[in-house]
Design a protein around this motif. Structure first.
Motif, short mmCIF file in Angstrom:
data_model
loop_
_atom_site.label_atom_id
_atom_site.label_comp_id
_atom_site.label_asym_id
_atom_site.label_seq_id
_atom_site.Cartn_x
_atom_site.Cartn_y
_atom_site.Cartn_z
N GLU A 152 0.69 -1.13 0.10
CA GLU A 152 0.00 -0.10 0.07
C GLU A 152 1.18 1.35 -0.01
N PRO A 153 0.87 2.03 -1.07
CA PRO A 153 1.58 3.23 -0.98
C PRO A 153 1.59 3.98 0.41
N LEU A 154 2.69 4.37 0.68
CA LEU A 154 3.20 5.06 1.94
C LEU A 154 3.08 4.33 3.17
N VAL A 155 2.34 3.31 3.21
CA VAL A 155 2.30 2.30 4.33
C VAL A 155 3.14 1.06 4.22
N THR A 156 3.41 0.58 2.80
CA THR A 156 4.18 -0.29 2.45
C THR A 156 3.60 -1.57 3.04
N ALA A 157 2.35 -1.70 3.61
CA ALA A 157 1.76 -3.18 4.14
C ALA A 157 1.24 -3.98 2.87
N THR A 158 1.21 -5.18 2.94
CA THR A 158 0.54 -6.05 2.15
C THR A 158 -0.28 -7.01 2.57
N TRP A 159 -1.02 -7.65 1.87
CA TRP A 159 -2.00 -9.07 2.32
C TRP A 159 -2.44 -8.68 3.77
N GLY A 160 -3.73 -8.10 3.71
CA GLY A 160 -4.07 -7.82 5.17
C GLY A 160 -4.60 -6.59 5.36
N THR A 161 -5.11 -6.50 6.63
CA THR A 161 -5.67 -4.97 7.00
C THR A 161 -4.87 -4.65 8.24
N TRP A 162 -4.79 -3.22 8.29
CA TRP A 162 -3.97 -2.60 9.64
C TRP A 162 -4.75 -1.45 9.97
N VAL A 163 -4.58 -1.06 11.07
CA VAL A 163 -5.28 0.12 11.40
C VAL A 163 -4.04 1.18 11.73
N GLU A 164 -4.08 2.53 11.06
CA GLU A 164 -3.24 3.44 11.15
C GLU A 164 -3.60 4.10 12.34
N ILE A 165 -2.49 4.45 13.29
CA ILE A 165 -2.54 5.17 14.24
C ILE A 165 -1.35 6.26 14.40
N SER A 166 -1.44 7.54 14.99
CA SER A 166 -0.34 8.27 14.92
C SER A 166 0.56 7.71 16.18
N PRO A 167 1.96 8.44 15.88
CA PRO A 167 3.09 7.98 16.74
C PRO A 167 2.42 8.42 18.45
N GLU A 168 1.80 9.71 18.37
CA GLU A 168 1.71 10.30 19.68
C GLU A 168 0.74 9.47 20.35
N LEU A 169 -0.30 8.99 19.86
CA LEU A 169 -1.22 8.12 20.11
C LEU A 169 -0.75 6.63 20.69
N ALA A 170 0.07 6.07 19.56
CA ALA A 170 0.90 4.88 19.97
C ALA A 170 1.51 5.08 21.13
N ALA A 171 2.36 6.20 21.41
CA ALA A 171 3.08 6.34 23.00
C ALA A 171 2.12 6.46 23.79
N LYS A 172 0.92 7.13 23.77
CA LYS A 172 0.04 7.39 24.73
C LYS A 172 -0.45 6.13 25.27
N MET A 173 -0.79 5.20 24.55
CA MET A 173 -1.64 3.96 24.54
C MET A 173 -0.62 2.81 24.86
N GLU A 174 0.53 3.03 24.43
CA GLU A 174 1.75 1.95 24.66
C GLU A 174 1.51 0.80 23.57
N ILE A 175 1.27 1.34 22.35
CA ILE A 175 0.68 0.45 21.26
C ILE A 175 2.00 0.33 20.30
N VAL A 176 2.67 -0.77 20.26
CA VAL A 176 3.74 -1.03 18.93
C VAL A 176 3.00 -1.54 17.84
N GLU A 177 3.78 -1.47 16.59
CA GLU A 177 3.14 -2.09 15.73
C GLU A 177 2.88 -3.51 15.81
N GLY A 178 1.79 -3.91 15.18
CA GLY A 178 1.19 -5.16 15.35
C GLY A 178 0.43 -5.64 16.41
N ASP A 179 0.47 -4.89 17.35
CA ASP A 179 -0.53 -5.07 18.49
C ASP A 179 -1.96 -5.14 17.78
#
Lengths: 1041, 503
Positions: free
Chosen positions: A612-639
């Protein structure tokens, strides 16, 4: 039983498998050992034929040409003369072959048995369906029959709708999830024009885009990309400026000169804020006088910059500046669409943008929005149905008011929000017939499946969704023989009609749909000929010409004047309620996946493996979240996150996306099929399931971008299959940035203006190792003789220029490369091991921080270095330098040391980890001009050497050099915005040589002294640091004032 | 030889070997060849099972392709290349050490060099196996050999891999010759003290060695000559291996320090290997009387020096990119310091740079368990070092968009284990077929036996060179070819018992 009988029995039982085998073989035998003993007239074995037709991968309707070799379709390319796409095709268009050769296609008519389907024959199925329809009609329920299709803008639609009318039903409904209804409604309100005008990007100078991802998937992306190429490719004083407003950075946003992340659903308010500033400053068009101007002022008074600023997050200063620039640097254009139109206030947003166009006088002018003359066939001949209509239909189905549903390539079970209970309602319908080519979620419910041909096997015509004023009609013709026991929908309709009733049979005397089509065109021919628009002396000649051209269109552009002008009252007539009803902390921002579109591309493995352009993900679905939100909720990629909407819950792995705000989470539409073939089923999650099932009030379009959700962690993990570096690796966070390498270079507009016109010396002497000069230490091995041969004169040095200013990062080049070069399918397991297989890939780098963030994209084929680090390291000369400057790879010679892969600083040499697999019949698409690489060797981009070789052969036969542009790699051929140019660098007059003299030129990692033959032109944009510098320098000025 | 040498030599015996008789040496070594305990067979059996299993894994990999590895884009090399450097590195001490010490006339090499040289050779053989596991299409490996062919295709001599082939094959040939030439008199001795198939076997290998004066002279000439060749070659081999990576332009690999870095690292790991092998040989072949603690201590001192040199180069490797302000190379450093490679990196530094410092203490140097621990640590550390050169060097390349990560799959781990089993198997076979201790050179360290009348009568020899020859011969003369009734019966019994054990 005596001994003799026993022996006989033994003999029979031993022989029987053998006999059945023979019978079976005879029955199924489809292969011919020698394809053509006496070939057809137009087939020369070994030479391809090109047939024109129309792409039906999305409703845009681009003209394509299909390369046929010995009866098999090999490659799709744009039709060069087609006035929508001008020879270009997007990634999805390139993947069209995988519809034709899809291993999961329905091969023959099927009838429902229990939970599954049973094979049947046309002889049995068609009368059975006809009988049923006849009965329904006789019972007086004819009007309760519904025909649901995808967008059918042509004679097929006309045939079906007249058939349906005659039958007694007015229900030919074409439904598209990604439709233009909100826009059409807005345009009707403002201009009295129902439809989408032609946005003249080619000539516009200043574009304000409100959520319209016209370089992504919106309406007709190839047409807009072509326009965008022209928008960028002008002398500096006429160069276009693109300002883009949207909540999540899209490709269009990444290509924009200015990108403003805004609060979702505030697009219209911003547009009116800008309009207010224009009116306040008196910058509106001179035609706007007295009374009208005053009433506009009144209407817009509540949108003063301060209020707008507080409601949208933009600063008042910015709004005023943009308003000034927009009004003064015409021709300017405002476009609203995409997610902006797919909100509860979609029509309001679109109307606001139309008002902007009107205020600065961009309606009906060059570089503004123009109203195309209806095509030769008049109206679009279809009756499209909105989401609201679908809701009505659902209700009717629930109540049992629908006695039969006929479906054709439409999948509402997948695209309708889950809690509309469409699927339940559909199950309630007593009789369902599907004409689709795949067993998708909707077709699964059919009682009969009468599979249609795919678009590459069909006759038909199609009126493009947006026209460029040429009254275009594209014509579909079968480019290959039907691959399976399928039948054209038109033919089936005609035979059904004959069986349903006598009266119908007389009204439709045509035997096949082709006859019907030709008849329609004959009528058009006769009319046009009397009007003198067509010169051909016979219809057959004309028809042949139409087929060769791929359609018919006028030579001159013709536009209508604006039927009406927007009145100030229009704003009060549209609901501008921006508040979504559903409660939730985060705005769920959906967007159509670049490759999978609304889900119909999900069964094509090329589109699944396309990052997927800009995301580079293939085969599947992902939800895009902002880095600040990820830091706030302690989410890492793939959670795995639970997305909790009032209408349902889905679980999607997180992807941390820097181009998105805190209050927005984004998911791509297109995955999550439960049926629809091996590649689609079970891949990803369908976010449409939880969409707020609300319709836009005026147009009835589904407001798929207006859902609010809560998110929470589930504690489990699911890998996002992507090609960019793993952010979870500590210490490598900087890997997302370029560091100090200046890989994707941008130049500030001021600087670009300064150096413009400067002509540098062309980069020509790329082969630094002149083998002729001096004794080579390998002399004596027979190489000298070769070097002195007459073929070795250094006439060619192939090179490529990629203009990053024009490149949108759309990845059409990647799929073109898959198709041309037999690249294998990379299945999810391989992708999870990070083994992508892209000879050309689009790299993406982030720069700056949200909201000042920019994404830099860069297509990267093999650079064919003059001083290639990969060549000397190969111990067996598998990697070698060709006389015309290419880095070759002799697959047979490769022993698999992988030294060249490691030696290449650009990492464009790829290794075949496993033997490539193409489930039958996908292998029939393989390009016969080049080899299929075996396991355990390294392969790489060849600049499509097979094409170069073919062009050189022809040139040699004719005793000349290859002409500029005669040979083009597949990626260059398809590049929608024309960012890539290919040619001979030794020829100083070639386009590519001229471009290398551009002062914006640079080569990636030039300090490594690799002498790449791929030269980039810097994009003319402001990088975040430049912006900061400017702000610093601006401050003293402000105090001075 | 000058007369002074001759005179000195009679006194030039090692006091540590006081009391060891010539005949005892031969007896002990022959015993190590003929007497085999169940432990040996167990070890051999286990190794053989590993060998077979590894061959199975190799078949699996070759059948399906290297996709069964954990490698990816752009980490094309997994553990194969670290394995290769590891084994080539390990090959560096045996022969090099032996040759250098021979040339510098350090007599303490004599009890230890045979096993060390064997280690070299088998490590090189193992490295060839690693190359086969590394090649994706090993059945075409001969393409890399320069051979005349109708396509006039030659190998690419600009490729560092071609240099490797030349350097390693030369080194392998020479180290084999060096090992073999030095063993000829011992084969003869073994021939004379064994019976049955062994006798035939050693008769062939000893090339008809009679122990004549002329033979001894030639042997020593050849030996010195080979030693003189081997020393520069050994240094060049690992320089070439270092250039393999240095010629690529990857950050973290593209560095001029690689040749000395690799040579120092190789000798470092090689000496650690010698220490391990010596401790094992000493224990399991019961050579305590010949391989003394003092030998291990001398090796320990060398190990210490090399550890310091290695640490110096490692500091250097960080300082240079820092001085250059090469952001990219610093990224490689950062990934090792605090990135995903940090655990490996800090382990490496500890076992290679910190633990060996303990060898400043004599107590550690003379403690076999401690030395075994330190040497094993160095081997581990050096293996990690190779991993840390190869993997981050590919991972953290010039284009950040291509960065990746790597975790080996079970196949690579199995193949790594396979290489160890190949080496161990070969070495186990070796100690039972070839005298693992140099009989004649150890005898050179012994005090020349008091001249008994019988010996004098048989051999009126006065030269020092002849001294050992004399002893050799005197052994055989005294006992005859297996003529010593005691030894002969013992040998026979042992042979018999070992046969029974086998059955």
């Amino acid at each position: 039983m005596n001994r003799r009988d026993f022996m006989k029995l033994l003999g029979v039982s031993a022989g029987s498998p053998f006999f059945t085998r023979i019978f079976k073989y005879k029955k199924d035998a489809k292969e011919y050992l020698i394809p053509f003993v006496i070939p057809p007239d137009d087939v020369v074995p070994g030479l391809p034929n090109w047939y024109s037709t129309v792409c039906r991968q999305c409703p845009a309707g681009c003209g394509i040409q299909v390369k046929i070799r010995e009866g098999r379709a090999k490659k799709i390319e744009g039709n060069p003369s087609f006035p929508i796409n001008y020879g270009r095709v997007c990634a999805r268009g390139q993947a069209g072959l995988q519809v034709l050769y899809n291993p999961d296609r329905i091969k023959r008519p099927l009838v429902k048995r229990g939970n599954g389907f049973k094979n049947t024959s046309w002889k049995r199925a068609v009368p059975a369906v006809a009988e049923k329809l006849r009965k329904i009609r006789e019972e007086g329920n004819g009007s309760k029959v519904v025909f649901l299709t995808q967008s059918l803008r042509g004679n097929l639609g006309k045939l079906i709708s007249t058939c349906m009318e005659r039958y007694g039903s007015n229900n030919l409904l074409s439904y598209e999830l990604l439709n233009d209804q909100a826009l059409s409604t807005a345009n009707e309100l403002c201009f009295g024009y129902k439809g989408i005008p032609d946005y003249d990007l080619d000539n516009a100078k200043y574009i304000l885009s409100f959520g319209a991802g016209f370089l992504d998937t919106w309406i007709s992306p190839v047409r807009y990309s072509v326009g965008y190429g022209n928008f960028r490719d002008r002398p500096f004083d006429k160069r276009g400026h693109l300002v883009h407003f949207e909540p999540r950075l899209s490709l269009t946003g990444a290509s924009a000169d200015e990108w403003f992340p805004i609060k979702p659903e505030s697009e219209g308010v911003i547009a009116l804020g800008i309009a207010h500033a224009i009116v306040e400053e008196g910058l509106y068009q001179p035609g706007l006088i007295g009374e009208e101007a005053r009433s506009w002022k009144d209407v817009l008074s509540e949108y003063d910059p301060q209020t707008v600023a507080s409601r949208t997050g933009l600063s008042a200063k910015e709004i005023t500046r943009i308003a000034k620039e927009f009004a003064l640097s015409g021709p300017s254009l405002a476009i609203a669409g995409g997610s902006a139109a797919a909100q509860v206030n979609g029509v309001f947003n679109a109307v606001a943008s139309n008002v902007l166009n009107y205020l600065v006088g961009s309606v009906g002018i060059e570089g503004g929005l123009k109203f195309s003359v209806p095509s030769f066939f008049g109206d679009t001949l279809e009756k499209s149905i909105s989401y609201g209509g679908m809701l009505d239909l659902t209700k009717r189905m629930e109540k049992g008011e629908v006695s039969a549903v006929l479906m054709h390539n439409v999948n509402p079970v997948f695209t309708m929000p889950k809690n509309t209970r469409f699927e339940k309602a559909l199950e309630n319908v007593p009789f369902i017939v599907s004409f689709s080519s795949f067993i998708d979620e909707s077709t699964k419910h059919a009682d009969f499946i009468l599979p249609d041909h795919t678009f590459l096997e069909s006759w038909g015509d199609y009126i493009p969704l947006v026209d460029t004023g040429r009254r275009t009609v594209g014509v579909l013709q079968p480019v290959v023989k039907p691959y399976y026991d399928t039948r054209a929908l038109g033919d089936v309709i005609l035979s059904l009609v004959k069986m349903v009733g006598e009266d119908l049979s007389q009204a439709f005397p045509w035997k096949t749909f082709k006859d019907y089509l030709k008849n329609s065109w004959k009528i058009f021919y006769d009319e046009s000929r009397t009007r003198g628009e067509i010169q051909e002396d016979s219809f057959e000649n004309f028809w042949e010409k139409v087929l060769a051209k791929g359609g018919w269109w006028g030579e001159e552009k013709q536009y209508l004047p604006s039927p009406a002008t927007p009145r100030p009252e229009v704003l009060s007539r549209v609901p501008r309620d921006a508040e979504s009803e559903s409660k939730g902390k985060f705005h769920l921002y959906l967007y159509p996946s670049h490759a999978r579109y609304d889900g119909r591309g999900a069964n094509q493995p090329w589109l699944q493996q396309l990052p997927e352009p800009l995301v580079t993900a293939t085969w599947g679905t992902w939800v895009e979240i902002s880095p600040e939100l990820a830091a706030k909720m302690e989410i890492v990629e793939g959670d795995l996150l639970e997305i909790d909407a009032p209408t349902g819950k889905i679980e999607v792995p997180a992807y941390i996306y820097p181009g998105i705000g805190d209050e927005v989470v984004a998911i791509a539409i297109g995955q999550g099929h439960t049926s629809y073939g091996r590649y689609a089923a079970g891949t990803g999650v369908n976010p449409l399931e939880i969409v707020n099932p609300k319709a836009e009030a005026l147009s009835g379009a589904l407001a798929w971008a207006s859902t609010k959700v809560n998110i929470s962690k589930t504690g489990t993990h699911e890998k996002v299959l992507k090609t960019d570096p793993d952010k979870a690796q500590p210490g490598l966070e900087k890997g997302l940035r370029e560091l100090d390498r200046e890989i994707v270079q941008w130049i500030e507009p001021e600087k670009a203006e300064e150096v413009e016109g400067e002509k540098l010396e062309a980069i020509k002497a790329l082969p630094t190792r002149d083998l002729k000069k001096g004794p080579h230490f390998l002399s004596g091995l027979g190489l000298d003789k070769y070097r002195q041969s007459k073929y070795h004169k250094y006439k060619y040095r192939w090179g490529m220029v990629i203009d990053l200013d024009k490149c949108t990062g759309c990845e059409a080049c990647m799929v073109a490369c898959y198709a041309e070069n037999n690249l294998p399918i990379v299945e999810p397991l391989e992708m999870s091991r990070r083994r992508h297989k892209n000879w050309i890939r689009v790299d993406r780098y982030w720069e700056g921080e949200y909201p000042e963030i920019v994404a830099k994209v860069q297509p990267r084929p093999c650079y064919h270095c003059g001083n290639a680090p990969c060549e000397p390291v190969c111990p067996v000369y598998a990697a070698f330098h060709s006389v015309d400057g290419l880095n070759g790879q002799v697959y047979q010679r490769c022993i698999g040391t992988r030294f060249c892969n490691v030696g290449c600083p650009y990492r464009v040499r790829l290794f075949n980890w496993f033997a490539p697999k193409w489930p039958k019949p996908l292998d029939e698409q393989l390009n016969t001009d080049i080899s299929v690489r075996p396991v355990s060797i390294t392969d790489k981009c060849t600049f499509c050497v097979q094409r170069l070789r073919a062009a050189k052969d022809i040139a040699k036969d004719e005793g000349r050099l290859v002409r500029d542009g005669e040979a083009q790699p597949a990626c260059v051929q398809t590049c929608p915005s024309g960012a890539m140019v290919f040619g001979n660098l030794m020829d100083s007059e070639s386009q590519v040589s001229k471009l290398t003299r551009n002062p914006r030129r640079y080569r990636v990692l030039e300090e490594l002294n690799t002498e790449p033959a791929v030269i980039y032109l810097k994009a003319i944009r402001k990088s975040p640091e430049h912006k900061e510098e400017e702000e610093l320098s601006e401050t003293p000025d402000a105090t001075h004032e | 030889m000058s007369s002074q040498d001759e005179e000195n030599h009679t006194e030039d015996y090692d006091k540590e070997f006081e009391g060891v008789e010539y005949s005892k040496v031969t007896k002990d070594v022959v015993r190590s060849l003929t007497q085999t305990s169940w432990k040996y067979y167990l070890a051999l059996g286990i190794t053989f099972l590993f060998l077979l299993a590894g061959a199975g894994v190799y078949y699996y990999q070759t059948r399906w392709g290297l996709g069964v590895w954990g490698t990816n884009e752009p980490i094309y090399w997994g553990l194969d290349i670290p394995n290769f450097i590891f084994w080539i590195g390990l090959s560096h001490s045996g022969t090099l050490l032996s040759a250098i010490l021979l040339l510098t006339r350090s007599n303490w090499r004599k009890p230890i060099y045979r096993s060390a040289e064997a280690m070299t050779f088998f490590a090189l053989v193992t490295a060839q196996v690693v190359i086969l596991t590394h090649l994706a299409r090993p059945w075409r490996a001969f393409y890399a050999m320069p051979y005349p062919n109708i396509r006039t295709l030659w190998t690419n001599l600009r490729s560092a891999l071609s240099w490797d082939i030349v350097a390693i094959s030369t080194y392998m040939t020479l180290s084999f010759l060096f090992l073999y030439v030095g063993t000829i008199p011992d084969f003869a001795a073994a021939r004379d003290h064994t019976t049955g198939w062994r006798k035939k076997f050693y008769t062939v290998l000893s090339l008809g060695w009679k122990g004549s004066d002329r033979e001894w002279r030639h042997l020593h000439r050849a030996y010195i000559l080979l030693a003189a060749f081997v020393v520069p070659l050994a240094a060049s081999v690992h320089s070439v291996v270092g250039w393999d990576w240095a010629v690529t332009i990857n950050p973290g690999m593209h560095s001029t320090i690689f040749a000395p870095y690799f040579v120092a690292g190789a000798i470092f790991s090689g000496i650690a290997g010698v220490v391990i092998i010596m401790i094992l040989v000493r224990k399991f072949l019961r050579f305590q009387e010949y391989i003394k603690i003092s030998h291990i201590e001398r090796l320990a001192k060398m190990l210490l020096v090399l550890s310091l040199a290695w640490s110096f180069i490692n500091i250097f490797e960080i300082v240079i990119p820092w001085l250059k302000e090469a952001n990219f190379e610093l990224m490689t450093v950062a990934s090792k310091w605090r990135g995903s490679y940090a655990p490996l990196y800090w382990t490496m530094l500890t076992v290679n740079g910190v633990f060996p410092l303990a060898m400043f203490s004599k107590r550690i140097r003379t403690s076999l368990p401690a030395m075994f621990f330190i040497a094993a640590g160095v081997e581990l550390g050096m293996y990690l070092e190779r991993v840390l050169i190869i993997i981050p060097g590919q991972n953290i390349g010039h284009l950040p968009a291509t960065w990746s990560s790597y975790i080996p799959s079970w196949v690579e781990l199995a193949l790594t284990a396979w290489t160890f089993s190949v080496f161990t198997f070969l070495f186990l076979i070796f100690v039972k077929l070839v005298p693992a201790l140099s009989i004649y050179e150890v005898k050179e360290l012994l005090r020349v036996p008091r001249r008994s009348k019988m010996v004098l009568a048989a051999n009126p020899v006065s030269s020092s060179q002849g001294g050992s020859a004399l002893d050799q011969r005197s052994d055989s003369k005294t006992h005859g070819s297996g003529g010593d009734p005691e030894l002969a019966t013992e040998g026979k019994d042992k042979a018999k018992s070992s046969r029974e054990e086998e059955e």
